[in-house]
Enzyme design. Structure first.
Site, PDB file in Angstrom:
ATOM      1  N   PRO A  87       3.120 -15.252 -35.811  1.00  0.00           N
ATOM      2  CA  PRO A  87       3.359 -13.886 -36.283  1.00  0.00           C
ATOM      3  C   PRO A  87       3.165 -12.843 -35.190  1.00  0.00           C
ATOM      4  O   PRO A  87       3.657 -11.726 -35.297  1.00  0.00           O
ATOM      5  CB  PRO A  87       2.314 -13.700 -37.399  1.00  0.00           C
ATOM      6  CG  PRO A  87       1.942 -15.079 -37.815  1.00  0.00           C
ATOM      7  CD  PRO A  87       2.037 -15.916 -36.577  1.00  0.00           C
ATOM      8  N   GLU A 114      -5.843 -21.273 -38.689  1.00  0.00           N
ATOM      9  CA  GLU A 114      -5.899 -19.898 -38.186  1.00  0.00           C
ATOM     10  C   GLU A 114      -5.103 -19.720 -36.893  1.00  0.00           C
ATOM     11  O   GLU A 114      -5.106 -18.648 -36.297  1.00  0.00           O
ATOM     12  CB  GLU A 114      -7.365 -19.494 -37.935  1.00  0.00           C
ATOM     13  CG  GLU A 114      -8.188 -19.349 -39.199  1.00  0.00           C
ATOM     14  CD  GLU A 114      -7.643 -18.276 -40.129  1.00  0.00           C
ATOM     15  OE1 GLU A 114      -7.432 -17.148 -39.673  1.00  0.00           O
ATOM     16  OE2 GLU A 114      -7.418 -18.586 -41.320  1.00  0.00           O
ATOM     17  N   ARG A 152      23.664 -23.834 -34.656  1.00  0.00           N
ATOM     18  CA  ARG A 152      24.965 -23.289 -35.048  1.00  0.00           C
ATOM     19  C   ARG A 152      25.790 -22.832 -33.847  1.00  0.00           C
ATOM     20  O   ARG A 152      27.018 -22.740 -33.929  1.00  0.00           O
ATOM     21  CB  ARG A 152      24.786 -22.108 -35.997  1.00  0.00           C
ATOM     22  CG  ARG A 152      24.099 -22.465 -37.298  1.00  0.00           C
ATOM     23  CD  ARG A 152      23.940 -21.265 -38.217  1.00  0.00           C
ATOM     24  NE  ARG A 152      25.221 -20.958 -38.856  1.00  0.00           N
ATOM     25  CZ  ARG A 152      26.037 -20.005 -38.484  1.00  0.00           C
ATOM     26  NH1 ARG A 152      25.710 -19.234 -37.473  1.00  0.00           N
ATOM     27  NH2 ARG A 152      27.175 -19.801 -39.123  1.00  0.00           N
ATOM     28  N   ASP A 167      29.617 -13.936 -37.294  1.00  0.00           N
ATOM     29  CA  ASP A 167      28.436 -13.752 -38.129  1.00  0.00           C
ATOM     30  C   ASP A 167      27.831 -12.367 -37.942  1.00  0.00           C
ATOM     31  O   ASP A 167      28.072 -11.679 -36.957  1.00  0.00           O
ATOM     32  CB  ASP A 167      27.365 -14.789 -37.773  1.00  0.00           C
ATOM     33  CG  ASP A 167      27.727 -16.168 -38.294  1.00  0.00           C
ATOM     34  OD1 ASP A 167      28.560 -16.241 -39.210  1.00  0.00           O
ATOM     35  OD2 ASP A 167      27.173 -17.154 -37.783  1.00  0.00           O
TER      36      ASP A 167
END
Length: 250
Positions: A87, A114, A152, A167
């Protein structure tokens, strides 16, 4: 392309290996997916990969020893950037996906608990990557997202390379609406321009719809975009630059 994934749950990646474009890429020989388990690089009978954090606090932290030995083994044959799904990392964007797709090999580290010992990041990790501002229980799902996005873009995997180029985000804009049969559904008609067979009119309509959707949903994309690298024509770039200037004045 060689992709190595380091995870204490390597079985989660059966979904990647067994379905979708990643399976097709592997069957074509365009992608090799290698799974590595840090538990195989432990030195105790319990195969422990985590311990309590120094300084106290809740949760557990993945130990540096097994992780570093696992990363070293994974990168021994396939050198390339080591990416830690976190994150705290830089946001995964289509531009970053395109950059990574040009690498012959990448290694993905999926943490748990963690997180991982900071010394692993300092000594083994080249980049931290996040798929959004939220927290998951581990990096496996984020790694799958990255694998799907990168795969992709491997030439030949989609069958029609234009699919990837059209896209959302590929030219700095969101994708235009798409329609298929039947022509009428629950009282809603397919836009008439798509039935004309006039490719230039269809191209212009799709661009206008793409621009409209981006303005309504993600105007921030237009403020950030470098339109000289989008592959759009001069007329389209001119319109986008004018809108960008208008947004900067707001």
């Amino acid at each position: 392309m060689e992709i190595s994934v380091i995870s204490i749950f390597p079985g989660m990646f059966d979904a990647v290996a067994g379905s979708g474009v990643s399976r097709r890429a592997m069957e074509q020989g365009a992608l090799n997916l290698h799974r590595w388990d840090p538990r195989d690089f432990t030195e105790d009978k319990h195969r422990g990969v985590d311990d309590r954090p120094y300084g106290g606090g809740p949760g557990m932290v993945m130990k540096p020893g097994p992780l570093c030995r696992c990363i070293d083994a994974a990168t021994a044959d396939h050198a390339g950037p080591v990416l830690y799904l976190s994150p705290q990392g830089e946001l995964l964007t289509q531009g970053l996906v395109e950059e990574l797709s040009s690498e012959p090999a990448i290694t993905l580290v999926a943490g748990r608990y963690e997180g991982i010992d900071e010394r692993v990041i300092q000594t083994r990790v080249d980049r931290e990557i996040s798929i959004g501002d939220y927290v998951l229980s581990g990096g496996e799902l984020a790694a799958m997202v990255l694998i799907e996005a990168v795969t992709r873009l491997i030439p030949g995997v989609l069958g029609n390379d234009k699919s990837a180029r059209q896209d959302s985000f590929s030219n700095g804009l969101l994708d235009c609406p798409h329609f298929t049969r039947p022509k009428q559904f629950e009282g809603h008609e397919v836009p008439a321009v798509l039935l004309t067979g006039d490719h230039e009119k269809i191209r212009q309509w799709r661009f206008q719809q793409s621009l409209k959707k981006t303005i309504n949903s993600r105007p921030d994309l237009l403020r950030q975009a470098d339109f000289g690298k989008t592959g759009l024509n001069k007329e389209q770039i001119k319109l986008l630059k004018e809108f960008k200037l208008e947004q900067e004045d707001v």
